[in-house]
Design an enzyme around this catalytic site. Structure first.
Site, PDB file in Angstrom:
ATOM      1  N   TYR B 139      55.973  40.316 -14.568  1.00 42.95           N
ATOM      2  CA  TYR B 139      56.044  39.979 -15.991  1.00 42.95           C
ATOM      3  C   TYR B 139      54.620  39.853 -16.533  1.00 42.95           C
ATOM      4  O   TYR B 139      53.816  39.091 -16.003  1.00 42.95           O
ATOM      5  CB  TYR B 139      56.793  38.653 -16.207  1.00 42.95           C
ATOM      6  CG  TYR B 139      57.059  38.430 -17.677  1.00 42.95           C
ATOM      7  CD1 TYR B 139      58.297  38.762 -18.234  1.00 42.95           C
ATOM      8  CD2 TYR B 139      56.066  37.954 -18.518  1.00 42.95           C
ATOM      9  CE1 TYR B 139      58.533  38.611 -19.593  1.00 42.95           C
ATOM     10  CE2 TYR B 139      56.292  37.805 -19.878  1.00 42.95           C
ATOM     11  CZ  TYR B 139      57.522  38.131 -20.411  1.00 42.95           C
ATOM     12  OH  TYR B 139      57.756  37.985 -21.753  1.00 42.95           O
ATOM     13  N   SER B 246      46.205  25.812 -17.127  1.00 45.01           N
ATOM     14  CA  SER B 246      45.142  26.079 -16.161  1.00 45.01           C
ATOM     15  C   SER B 246      44.161  24.909 -16.113  1.00 45.01           C
ATOM     16  O   SER B 246      43.971  24.210 -17.106  1.00 45.01           O
ATOM     17  CB  SER B 246      44.426  27.363 -16.578  1.00 45.01           C
ATOM     18  OG  SER B 246      43.632  27.858 -15.535  1.00 45.01           O
ATOM     19  N   GLN B 268      37.157  27.282 -18.757  1.00 45.48           N
ATOM     20  CA  GLN B 268      38.518  26.827 -18.513  1.00 45.48           C
ATOM     21  C   GLN B 268      39.173  26.380 -19.810  1.00 45.48           C
ATOM     22  O   GLN B 268      40.307  26.745 -20.115  1.00 45.48           O
ATOM     23  CB  GLN B 268      38.489  25.659 -17.520  1.00 45.48           C
ATOM     24  CG  GLN B 268      39.811  25.406 -16.855  1.00 45.48           C
ATOM     25  CD  GLN B 268      40.270  26.636 -16.097  1.00 45.48           C
ATOM     26  OE1 GLN B 268      39.483  27.292 -15.436  1.00 45.48           O
ATOM     27  NE2 GLN B 268      41.531  26.967 -16.230  1.00 45.48           N
ATOM     28  N   HIS B 271      41.008  28.646 -22.579  1.00 49.83           N
ATOM     29  CA  HIS B 271      42.330  29.272 -22.393  1.00 49.83           C
ATOM     30  C   HIS B 271      43.319  28.804 -23.464  1.00 49.83           C
ATOM     31  O   HIS B 271      43.944  29.601 -24.140  1.00 49.83           O
ATOM     32  CB  HIS B 271      42.886  28.964 -21.001  1.00 49.83           C
ATOM     33  CG  HIS B 271      42.398  29.922 -19.960  1.00 49.83           C
ATOM     34  ND1 HIS B 271      42.760  31.236 -19.941  1.00 49.83           N
ATOM     35  CD2 HIS B 271      41.556  29.751 -18.907  1.00 49.83           C
ATOM     36  CE1 HIS B 271      42.165  31.843 -18.920  1.00 49.83           C
ATOM     37  NE2 HIS B 271      41.428  30.965 -18.278  1.00 49.83           N
ATOM     38  N   GLU B 336      43.704  23.319  -9.350  1.00 49.27           N
ATOM     39  CA  GLU B 336      43.916  24.763  -9.280  1.00 49.27           C
ATOM     40  C   GLU B 336      42.601  25.449  -8.892  1.00 49.27           C
ATOM     41  O   GLU B 336      42.550  26.215  -7.945  1.00 49.27           O
ATOM     42  CB  GLU B 336      44.397  25.269 -10.650  1.00 49.27           C
ATOM     43  CG  GLU B 336      44.660  26.761 -10.676  1.00 49.27           C
ATOM     44  CD  GLU B 336      44.871  27.289 -12.088  1.00 49.27           C
ATOM     45  OE1 GLU B 336      44.603  26.546 -13.067  1.00 49.27           O
ATOM     46  OE2 GLU B 336      45.297  28.461 -12.222  1.00 49.27           O
ATOM     47  N   HIS B 337      41.539  25.152  -9.663  1.00 46.93           N
ATOM     48  CA  HIS B 337      40.203  25.690  -9.373  1.00 46.93           C
ATOM     49  C   HIS B 337      39.283  24.535  -9.014  1.00 46.93           C
ATOM     50  O   HIS B 337      39.199  23.564  -9.762  1.00 46.93           O
ATOM     51  CB  HIS B 337      39.599  26.381 -10.602  1.00 46.93           C
ATOM     52  CG  HIS B 337      40.429  27.493 -11.156  1.00 46.93           C
ATOM     53  ND1 HIS B 337      41.216  27.342 -12.282  1.00 46.93           N
ATOM     54  CD2 HIS B 337      40.595  28.773 -10.750  1.00 46.93           C
ATOM     55  CE1 HIS B 337      41.835  28.502 -12.539  1.00 46.93           C
ATOM     56  NE2 HIS B 337      41.480  29.380 -11.623  1.00 46.93           N
ATOM     57  N   ASP B 370      38.139  34.786 -11.548  1.00 48.19           N
ATOM     58  CA  ASP B 370      39.194  35.205 -12.474  1.00 48.19           C
ATOM     59  C   ASP B 370      39.323  36.718 -12.536  1.00 48.19           C
ATOM     60  O   ASP B 370      40.386  37.246 -12.848  1.00 48.19           O
ATOM     61  CB  ASP B 370      38.887  34.698 -13.893  1.00 48.19           C
ATOM     62  CG  ASP B 370      39.204  33.224 -14.043  1.00 48.19           C
ATOM     63  OD1 ASP B 370      39.961  32.696 -13.214  1.00 48.19           O
ATOM     64  OD2 ASP B 370      38.683  32.604 -14.996  1.00 48.19           O
ATOM     65  N   HIS B 429      81.575  27.804  18.312  1.00 53.17           N
ATOM     66  CA  HIS B 429      80.184  28.012  18.710  1.00 53.17           C
ATOM     67  C   HIS B 429      80.057  27.848  20.223  1.00 53.17           C
ATOM     68  O   HIS B 429      79.442  28.667  20.908  1.00 53.17           O
ATOM     69  CB  HIS B 429      79.267  26.982  18.039  1.00 53.17           C
ATOM     70  CG  HIS B 429      78.962  27.262  16.601  1.00 53.17           C
ATOM     71  ND1 HIS B 429      79.885  27.169  15.595  1.00 53.17           N
ATOM     72  CD2 HIS B 429      77.792  27.627  15.991  1.00 53.17           C
ATOM     73  CE1 HIS B 429      79.310  27.454  14.441  1.00 53.17           C
ATOM     74  NE2 HIS B 429      78.045  27.744  14.648  1.00 53.17           N
TER      75      HIS B 429
END
Lengths: 440, 440
Positions: B139, B246, B268, B271, B336-337, B370, B429
């Site tokens: 997507y 982010s 950052q 964004h 995240e970063h 990135d 079984h």
């Protein structure tokens, strides 16, 4: 439920049938539905546990599990209690459990991914660092479906992964503890056990309470409330797959004892009425022999009513033309368990694209894999082997990317990043990269 | 939105603050909410696409993207059209994109897991076979947030994994195509592009229509409708994580140019207003210098209003006592970063348990990662690095367990399985296992 053999009819299909595609699609169709009412109640329970913590857990456990406890201490089992359960087992059971645990541990040791790194021509270091989760939560169903083998299969991979703390929850309806389950928890390296269950246990693991520590991932099977709660907390914590009913696809070349195959199909069908057992063969005579064995053996089975219901509703005997068609069926069904009951099963492997676990050869009954062969018995169901894997060590670890640029590397990468960032109109990105361009 | 500097105030915290724990918790708090109305509309759209297929896609795309198409052919882009976009780019952009794609491909080649097997003392073969997904769906958001770098980062790992067919969807509001996005799709090995988006595109990929092939996993970012739809189809297909805003955590030892760090934080924050940029240092003087650089540079930034809103709402400058406290903060935030802007960042690595990507040293601006350093820029957000990993080749592959017992191995395992199965009252079984016990 009637127990007469006359009631029983198992679907027989052939790839030669004109409407085979539609028939097989209908046979495989399964959509786990949690209705709006279940959703609403689960959200209410999660919200109660987030707001009231331990008090909510005590109240909900008393209500749903018919207990009369007044404190979390009464819903907590110590490591000593687990060892006591293990020590108290009959020798034969204790040895069997230890044998299984040892084999499962050895197999999963092979799954440990390695951290890696390399340095490129510009002197830039690149890599990936693998670390374990801090805390994992294992959900174990209580009551009739409390399986010690599931405790081993869920907890041992977490332990092998290096998870610092393994928290298990298991409801005890009417206060009844399962000593085998506790013994398995001891063997598998579980650190804490709370005797709570349902959506409330999932909420407690996801958000933490005064007593229950918040975990990073929740794994393990459960009823529709548990599954709905796991889906709801996904993102707050990691979860494993939402499991559908268990299934097996047996492919036989016609030379395996029909009674063995009948029993292998039963071993899947006895789980519950929704379980699915399918036999495929290009030997029509053999299929008839297996069907006769099914009719012959079924009345003597302890769980005959469940087996009969499961085979009648979702089982099938499928005749195909040849091995190639069998392979097509395997990849279309993407079975949880695939039993290749044939000479030279190895020759089929390169063509098999989707299957949770592959049991190769006539001796490899699926039931061996359920308990002690070594591989995990938590497997992708309902065709999800198209995109998911057995539960494993990798489910309890995660990776961090590593990047360390030299001055020259940053300068060279900075030029490329600057052009691309400006192409995306992200000029702070561009300027941050440009700062590292040498001689600029 | 006012554009005056006087409006701007970035949070300053210190680990010495008595209420630091509460402050940091409030700062990090984020819960992506999709309200009941969004849920209801998404379910409606999914149901329409499942019922009416292509016709629903055409109708919904016309309605939501303000198009006037009459057939799926008008919502389909051929491989030729993608190559044409690539060939038509200015040389500088084409080279930058190719440079990035090549580096991303090289890095991801290192992630390919190997199939493995071993034979135990009983002659039982055990192993794991790794296979790729048949089809992956990517997507790609349309409109202002259409990023060619995201196409590379989502599609290249799928291509490296050996996915047979990569299907991309990208909405084209008002019919506007982004040539850079199409060029990136060409480079990344995308097989088909459909210019559809929103929940209807997710539904089409999950269930298939007459024209859009059903995929096995859907990855890529999107708005709240896309995220809600992905959560709804999870289980029918695999999905990647549901991404939050982010974020970056920069840890500085005080010796990096404050203007570099200010720009890194901006990269950052630009964004969107929900993005989070945090600086941590044990050098209080240095924090003041970065703050001054932020005030000095901000007015000159193209996306100043977004940066200002983001830094004011969710940014922070945090003073800590020493490196040990910085490490505690890193593991608590699980960023995240993570930018380790310091001498000898390597020395911190063994202590870092949770981070999506770690940028080591003063030259390694996060923006390089990135676009073109090589590692993936699709990373776990909102603390989910506690339990999840960067998007990678492993997301487009899955494993099948392999078990092949010798007659002796099956006999030995059968005894253990039989005991455990009878302990669980699963006698089919047990009997299936017992069939393989020699001399029985």
């Amino acid at each position: 439920m009637s127990d007469t053999v006359a009631d029983f009819k198992m679907a027989r299909l052939s790839t030669r049938d004109a409407d085979f595609d539609a028939l097989i699609e209908a046979l495989l169709d399964w959509e786990g539905v949690s209705d709006a009412e279940v959703q609403r109640r689960v959200e209410e329970i999660i919200s109660e546990v987030r707001t009231h913590g331990d008090a909510a857990l005590i109240e909900l456990s008393n209500r749903f599990d018919r207990l009369m406890v007044g404190s979390m201490a009464e819903l907590t089992l110590s490591a000593d209690r687990l060892r006591q359960a293990y020590d108290g087992l009959p020798t034969e059971q204790r040895d069997a459990l230890a044998h299984a645990a040892e084999r499962i541990r050895l197999y999963h040791e092979h799954q440990k991914p390695e951290s890696w790194r390399y340095t490129d021509a510009d002197g830039t270091l690149l890599g990936q660092q693998v670390t374990a989760l801090d805390r994992a939560g294992i959900y174990v169903p209580g009551g009739k479906a409390a399986y010690p083998s599931s405790v081993l299969m869920n907890a041992i991979p977490a332990h092998v992964a290096g998870v610092r703390e393994i928290v298990m929850v298991v409801p005890t309806p009417d206060g009844i503890l399962n000593e085998l389950v506790l013994a398995a928890a001891h063997l598998a390296g579980v650190d804490h056990v709370f005797t709570i269950g349902g959506a409330q246990a999932v909420a407690a693991l996801a958000y933490g309470t005064e007593t229950v520590p918040r975990v990073d991932k929740i794994v393990g099977p459960g009823n529709i409330y548990v599954a709905t709660a796991k889906r709801a907390v996904f993102g707050q914590v990691g979860i494993d797959m939402i499991a559908g009913p268990s299934e097996i696809l047996v492919v036989s070349d016609g030379a395996t004892d029909p009674e063995w195959l009948a029993m292998d199909l039963f071993s899947q069908a006895e789980h519950d009425e929704d379980a699915q057992a399918i036999l495929v063969s290009w030997d029509a005579e053999h299929i008839r022999a297996v069907e006769a064995a099914i009719q012959r053996l079924l009345p003597g089975m302890e769980r005959a009513p469940i087996i009969r219901a499961s085979l009648a509703a979702r089982g099938a005997l499928i005749a195909c033309r040849d091995r190639a068609e069998a392979v097509d069926l395997i990849n279309r069904i993407a079975p949880e368990h695939l039993e290749l009951s044939m000479a030279d099963p190895e020759s089929l492997l390169p063509e098999i694209r989707h299957a949770g676990a592959i049991f190769m050869g006539r001796y490899t009954a699926e039931a061996l894999g359920d308990y002690c062969a070594g591989p995990n018995h938590v497997l992708p169901t309902s065709g999800t082997a198209r995109f998911s894997s057995p539960l494993g060590v990798y489910d309890f670890q995660k990776r961090s990317s590593l990047i360390q640029c030299s001055a020259e590397g940053a300068s060279r990468l900075g030029r490329t990043a600057s052009i691309l960032a400006r192409g995306e109109s992200l000029t702070a990105h561009a300027r941050s990269a440009e700062n590292r361009i040498l001689g600029k």
